[in-house]
Design a protein around this motif. Structure first.
Motif, PDB file in Angstrom:
ATOM      1  N   ALA A   1       4.929  14.304 -13.414  1.00 25.47           N
ATOM      2  CA  ALA A   1       3.916  14.196 -14.639  1.00 25.47           C
ATOM      3  C   ALA A   1       3.948  15.786 -14.191  1.00 25.47           C
ATOM      4  O   ALA A   1       3.372  16.435 -15.622  1.00 25.47           O
ATOM      5  CB  ALA A   1       2.340  13.713 -14.647  1.00 25.47           C
ATOM      6  N   GLU A   2       3.292  16.454 -13.211  1.00 28.84           N
ATOM      7  CA  GLU A   2       3.297  17.946 -13.310  1.00 28.84           C
ATOM      8  C   GLU A   2       4.415  18.898 -13.589  1.00 28.84           C
ATOM      9  O   GLU A   2       4.114  19.796 -14.407  1.00 28.84           O
ATOM     10  CB  GLU A   2       2.728  18.178 -11.911  1.00 28.84           C
ATOM     11  N   ARG A  24       5.492  24.155 -20.257  1.00 26.19           N
ATOM     12  CA  ARG A  24       4.477  24.431 -21.499  1.00 26.19           C
ATOM     13  C   ARG A  24       3.214  24.424 -20.207  1.00 26.19           C
ATOM     14  O   ARG A  24       2.823  25.668 -21.818  1.00 26.19           O
ATOM     15  CB  ARG A  24       3.888  22.580 -21.854  1.00 26.19           C
ATOM     16  N   TYR A  68       2.894   1.405  -3.194  1.00 22.69           N
ATOM     17  CA  TYR A  68       1.965   2.260  -3.947  1.00 22.69           C
ATOM     18  C   TYR A  68       1.276   3.732  -4.064  1.00 22.69           C
ATOM     19  O   TYR A  68       1.693   4.588  -4.962  1.00 22.69           O
ATOM     20  CB  TYR A  68       1.012   1.135  -4.480  1.00 22.69           C
ATOM     21  N   SER A  69       1.476   4.372  -3.142  1.00 26.97           N
ATOM     22  CA  SER A  69       0.958   5.321  -2.434  1.00 26.97           C
ATOM     23  C   SER A  69       2.205   6.264  -3.464  1.00 26.97           C
ATOM     24  O   SER A  69       1.469   7.433  -4.080  1.00 26.97           O
ATOM     25  CB  SER A  69       0.393   5.315  -1.690  1.00 26.97           C
ATOM     26  N   VAL A 110      -0.045  23.862 -20.159  1.00 26.11           N
ATOM     27  CA  VAL A 110      -1.090  23.782 -20.810  1.00 26.11           C
ATOM     28  C   VAL A 110      -2.838  24.010 -20.403  1.00 26.11           C
ATOM     29  O   VAL A 110      -3.392  23.412 -20.974  1.00 26.11           O
ATOM     30  CB  VAL A 110      -0.756  21.538 -20.414  1.00 26.11           C
ATOM     31  N   LYS A 111      -2.689  23.681 -19.203  1.00 23.13           N
ATOM     32  CA  LYS A 111      -4.117  23.715 -18.411  1.00 23.13           C
ATOM     33  C   LYS A 111      -4.687  24.355 -18.895  1.00 23.13           C
ATOM     34  O   LYS A 111      -4.555  25.841 -19.435  1.00 23.13           O
ATOM     35  CB  LYS A 111      -3.805  24.367 -16.831  1.00 23.13           C
ATOM     36  N   PRO A 112      -5.900  24.096 -19.251  1.00 21.71           N
ATOM     37  CA  PRO A 112      -6.656  25.105 -20.052  1.00 21.71           C
ATOM     38  C   PRO A 112      -7.439  26.195 -18.712  1.00 21.71           C
ATOM     39  O   PRO A 112      -7.786  25.471 -17.720  1.00 21.71           O
ATOM     40  CB  PRO A 112      -7.726  23.915 -20.843  1.00 21.71           C
ATOM     41  N   LEU A 132       2.774   6.619  -6.682  1.00 23.02           N
ATOM     42  CA  LEU A 132       1.859   7.111  -7.541  1.00 23.02           C
ATOM     43  C   LEU A 132       1.632   9.082  -7.422  1.00 23.02           C
ATOM     44  O   LEU A 132       2.117   9.489  -8.102  1.00 23.02           O
ATOM     45  CB  LEU A 132       0.463   6.885  -7.036  1.00 23.02           C
ATOM     46  N   ASP A 137       4.601  19.078 -16.855  1.00 25.77           N
ATOM     47  CA  ASP A 137       3.584  19.566 -17.773  1.00 25.77           C
ATOM     48  C   ASP A 137       4.011  21.126 -16.776  1.00 25.77           C
ATOM     49  O   ASP A 137       3.606  22.100 -18.657  1.00 25.77           O
ATOM     50  CB  ASP A 137       2.054  19.455 -17.335  1.00 25.77           C
ATOM     51  N   ARG A 150       4.489   9.550  -9.278  1.00 25.84           N
ATOM     52  CA  ARG A 150       5.210   9.786 -10.626  1.00 25.84           C
ATOM     53  C   ARG A 150       4.120  11.138 -11.006  1.00 25.84           C
ATOM     54  O   ARG A 150       4.015  11.980 -12.377  1.00 25.84           O
ATOM     55  CB  ARG A 150       4.238   8.662 -11.785  1.00 25.84           C
ATOM     56  N   ILE A 151       2.764  11.613 -10.540  1.00 22.91           N
ATOM     57  CA  ILE A 151       1.835  12.608 -10.467  1.00 22.91           C
ATOM     58  C   ILE A 151       2.733  13.863 -10.321  1.00 22.91           C
ATOM     59  O   ILE A 151       2.819  15.015 -11.205  1.00 22.91           O
ATOM     60  CB  ILE A 151       0.522  13.131  -9.537  1.00 22.91           C
ATOM     61  N   LEU A 164       1.037  -1.183   0.198  1.00 23.36           N
ATOM     62  CA  LEU A 164       0.008  -0.200  -0.039  1.00 23.36           C
ATOM     63  C   LEU A 164       1.138   1.409  -0.305  1.00 23.36           C
ATOM     64  O   LEU A 164       0.469   2.446  -1.103  1.00 23.36           O
ATOM     65  CB  LEU A 164      -0.734   0.029   1.043  1.00 23.36           C
TER      66      LEU A 164
END
Lengths: 239, 43, 227, 247
Positions: free
Chosen positions: B32-33, B39, B21-22, B41-43, B25, B36, B28-29, B18
């Motif tokens: 990824a942030e 660039r 995995y947490s 991106v956020k609309p 995760l 991003d 990875r977030i 547990l």
């Protein structure tokens, strides 16, 4: 006057690659449109999109009144495409292959006979697909497309690998198309053969429909309707 | 306490799975942030 | 789409697939011998002298059929890959449900032939007696329809994808595990036990077959569209 | 309906805090608070994790199936459901795997063997593989995002429809031919009050953890999708740029 093909800034992906990156195209009924452009321009993708084999990613796309996002199956019933491959089964004879596509479209033996005759397959009709020569395969591919009686015929490099007989057959099929109520869009590199057949030419480059070359053509009557205005469309000019 | 080994194994495996995995995760977030952000991106 | 044209189109597709099989003989020449070798290998794994084989014959038979199903499904979609036939079939304007029924019927028919041959082999080589032939036949029919339906459904799900050869077994085997279980138990009852005990299992196999055939007719079109 | 976040930030924070509090409570109760089981001994303490894991497994797959159905239904179709389905399936596979391993660890000292052909065990194992396949399918990229999402949703429903069939067939199998030996009543004595409370704490803690992780996994999916969008925009710009250079 209805448009057979109507594309507006269409993006179409192959994997993550935008093979079409904002393509526009208008084609009227009875036209014989030649699509030219360098390798990798997106010509084949354009044809496969119009055939309903690929889904658009964005933009507006309509063929024969069917929306290509939701209604591809209905559109495909009225379209035939001759691609680089024959779409045929190796273990069936040429005639059996034609018969399969005829039956699938609800057509009978008479249609099969007529088409096999038209593409001049002769005795080759009884040979299994894997035993056919390249030229015979090209004519078989044409037969398989025609037997369904399509309203829109799409030809992808139809001249490649074609023998002299095949050229004659193809030229007849294309020339007869407007009279049979059929619209033709063909992609070709062999411009000196293709241009005399076409009523209009569109150039595709970088995934977009680029400049249209006004061109001389063997003008048949319905092609005059191609004056529908769109950014990338210029009416055909009679010599 | 009886069967200590089994209790430790059970709770230990659950904690590792547990938490592993947490944490993965969350990392990875973050990654990824970060990818991003420049660039915008956020609309 | 009207009912009659659904069946007509399905018959066209099934006829095409079976005619190709009649010419190429892949099911007959490769998948069937594969099944027989599996039957033979089980005898190596389980000592034939101790009567184990006779007792576990139903399970071994269905494992062999299951493995053959994987191959048959792979083959059914492999014939659509040469010369881009998949695109041709999509352009043929057939209803998705009809393609599903046609392909599933062709697979079912090939599996039925395979089961007859493997069944004879099991009876001869494992020394099995058949008490309730009716139960065995009905069980085999229901199980075969279920296997063909799920196989076709997962076959198309994996068909356009990379890694399809390895993905198909992973997706398909857990789903058809109940078929394996039910058909084996029903065969046990039908061969050596009390044939009447098999009916609950036959019922389960029937429900499975009807359920997945229905899902297949409804869902195949959407999956077939996927490139 | 397009959402960047599944939960509002304030809700997520509350869920996060409650998750940690309840997990701490679970550790305290599970390892010290609850009394030692008279029959099973302390091995029974593994149950406080096993039971919640198994519950979460079923909940997660139920949510995957529901979200998939909502995606397939035209009127509710939205990317949200596709992402929720994928996130929930991944968590479900993790909890199912955990439930199997923990069940095995509990079974060794209590039953005397690691694995039993018990109906519940077998169907849980099949469930694990059913959705493991689904997750493998989801990881394969596609050129048609809507088509791929539709494909995944159909795959989830096909797998989910199988769950009751698997359940009943395995149940019949293990009860028709032999009497259940594993869950004999002697091993399931009346549950002590604190034990029941601990099981409840475990269930609540795991459910909260599931909700929190679902939100985070969803966020990751949105970010990855956003990155794909940006890459695509670049690719289109590049492609049309090439064209501009030529003509």
């Amino acid at each position: 006057m209805s448009l057979v093909i109507r594309l507006r800034t269409v993006v179409c992906l192959l994997g993550r690659f935008p093979a079409l990156a904002g393509a526009d195209l208008d084609v009227a009924a009875g036209e014989i449109l030649l699509v030219s452009g360098p390798n990798g321009a997106g010509k084949t993708t354009l044809l496969r999109l119009v055939a309903g084999l690929l889904a658009p990613y964005s933009g507006e796309a309509e063929v024969l009144g069917h929306d290509l996002y939701h209604d591809r199956l209905a559109a495909r019933r009225k379209i035939a495409i001759v691609g680089h491959e024959t779409y045929c089964y190796d273990d069936l004879t040429a005639r059996e292959n034609v018969e399969f596509f005829a039956r699938a479209a609800g057509r009978g033996t008479a249609d099969v006979d007529a088409v096999v005759d038209r593409v001049a397959l002769g005795d080759a009709a009884r040979v299994v697909h894997r035993g056919l020569s390249a030229g015979q395969r090209r004519r078989l591919a044409l037969a398989v497309a025609l037997v369904r009686g399509p309203e829109l015929l799409l030809l992808d490099e139809p001249h490649a690998g074609l023998d002299a007989l095949g050229r004659e057959v193809l030229a007849d099929v294309v020339r007869d198309a407007p009279g049979e109520g059929r619209t033709v869009v063909m992609v070709s590199h062999e411009l000196e053969i293709a241009r005399p057949l076409a009523t209009r030419e569109v150039r595709v480059d970088g995934g977009q429909t680029a400049a249209v070359t006004p061109m001389g053509a063997t003008m048949t009557e319905p092609a005059a309707k191609s004056t529908v205005s769109a950014p990338a469309v210029v009416p055909a000019v009679t010599p | 306490m009886t069967d200590v080994g089994y209790v430790i194994a059970g709770w230990g495996i659950a904690a590792v799975v547990l938490a592993g995995y947490s944490v993965r995760l969350v990392l990875r977030i973050r990654q990824a942030e970060r990818d991003d952000a420049p660039r915008n991106v956020k609309p | 789409m009207s009912g009659t044209s659904l069946w007509r189109e399905a018959a066209v597709v099934a006829g095409k697939d079976l005619r190709i099989e009649a010419r190429a003989r892949v099911a007959l020449g490769q998948i069937l011998p594969f099944g027989l070798i599996v039957i033979l290998l089980f005898a190596f794994a389980l000592d034939p002298d101790r009567g184990v084989l006779t007792r576990v014959a139903p399970g071994l038979f269905w494992i062999a059929v299951l493995l053959a199903t994987l191959l048959a499904v792979g083959r059914a979609f492999a014939i659509e890959t040469h010369h881009n036939a998949r695109d041709g079939l999509r352009m043929a304007g057939l209803d998705g449900g009809a393609i599903f029924l046609g392909k599933a019927a062709a697979i079912a028919l090939q599996l039925a032939v395979l089961e007859v041959v493997l069944g004879v082999a099991v009876i001869v080589m494992y020394g099995v007696d058949v008490h309730g032939l009716g139960v065995v036949l009905i069980t085999a029919t229901a199980a075969t329809v279920g296997l063909a339906a799920t196989g076709t459904l997962y076959g198309v799900l994996a068909a356009g994808l990379r890694l399809r050869e390895t993905l198909l077994p992973l997706l398909l085997l857990p789903v058809i595990a109940p078929v394996m279980l039910g058909a084996t138990r029903a065969f046990e009852d039908g061969l050596g036990g009390v044939p009447g005990d098999a009916w609950p299992w036959v019922g389960m196999l029937g429900v499975f077959a009807v359920l997945y055939t229905t899902i297949g007719v409804m869902a195949f079109g959407a999956l077939w569209e996927e490139t | 309906m397009e959402r960047d976040e599944l939960l509002a930030p304030i809700v997520r924070r509350i869920v996060g805090v409650l998750t940690i509090v309840s997990l701490v409570a679970l550790v305290l109760f599970g390892l010290w608070g609850a009394p030692t089981d008279e029959v099973q001994g302390d091995a029974q303490r593994v149950m406080y994790l096993h039971v919640p894991s198994a519950w979460l497994a079923y909940l997660a797959f139920f949510i995957t199936a529901s979200a998939s159905a909502l995606f397939l239904w035209r009127r509710t179709r939205a990317d949200v459901w596709d992402r929720v389905a994928g996130a929930s399936a991944e968590l479900g596979v993790m909890f199912t795997g955990l439930a199997l391993v923990l069940g095995s660890i509990w079974g060794r000292p209590v039953w005397g063997f690691w694995w039993a052909w018990d109906a519940r065990l077998v169907s849980t194992a099949l469930l694990f593989f059913l959705f493991l396949g689904y997750c493998a399918l989801r990881r394969i990229p596609s050129s048609d995002p809507v088509g791929a999402a539709k494909r995944n949703a159909i795959a989830a429903l096909i797998a989910f429809v199988d769950v009751p069939i698997v359940h009943f067939s395995v149940e019949w199998w293990r009860t028709l031919h032999q009497k259940a030996t594993v869950f004999n009543p002697q091993l399931n004595p009346e549950i002590h009050g604190v034990m029941a409370l601990t099981l409840w704490i475990g269930t609540i803690a795991f459910t909260l953890l599931y909700v929190y992780l679902l939100d985070r996994r969803y966020r990751l999916a949105v970010l990855e999708h956003g990155r794909a969008d940006v890459e695509l925009a670049h690719a289109i710009a590049e492609r049309t740029g090439v064209k501009a250079g030529v003509t």
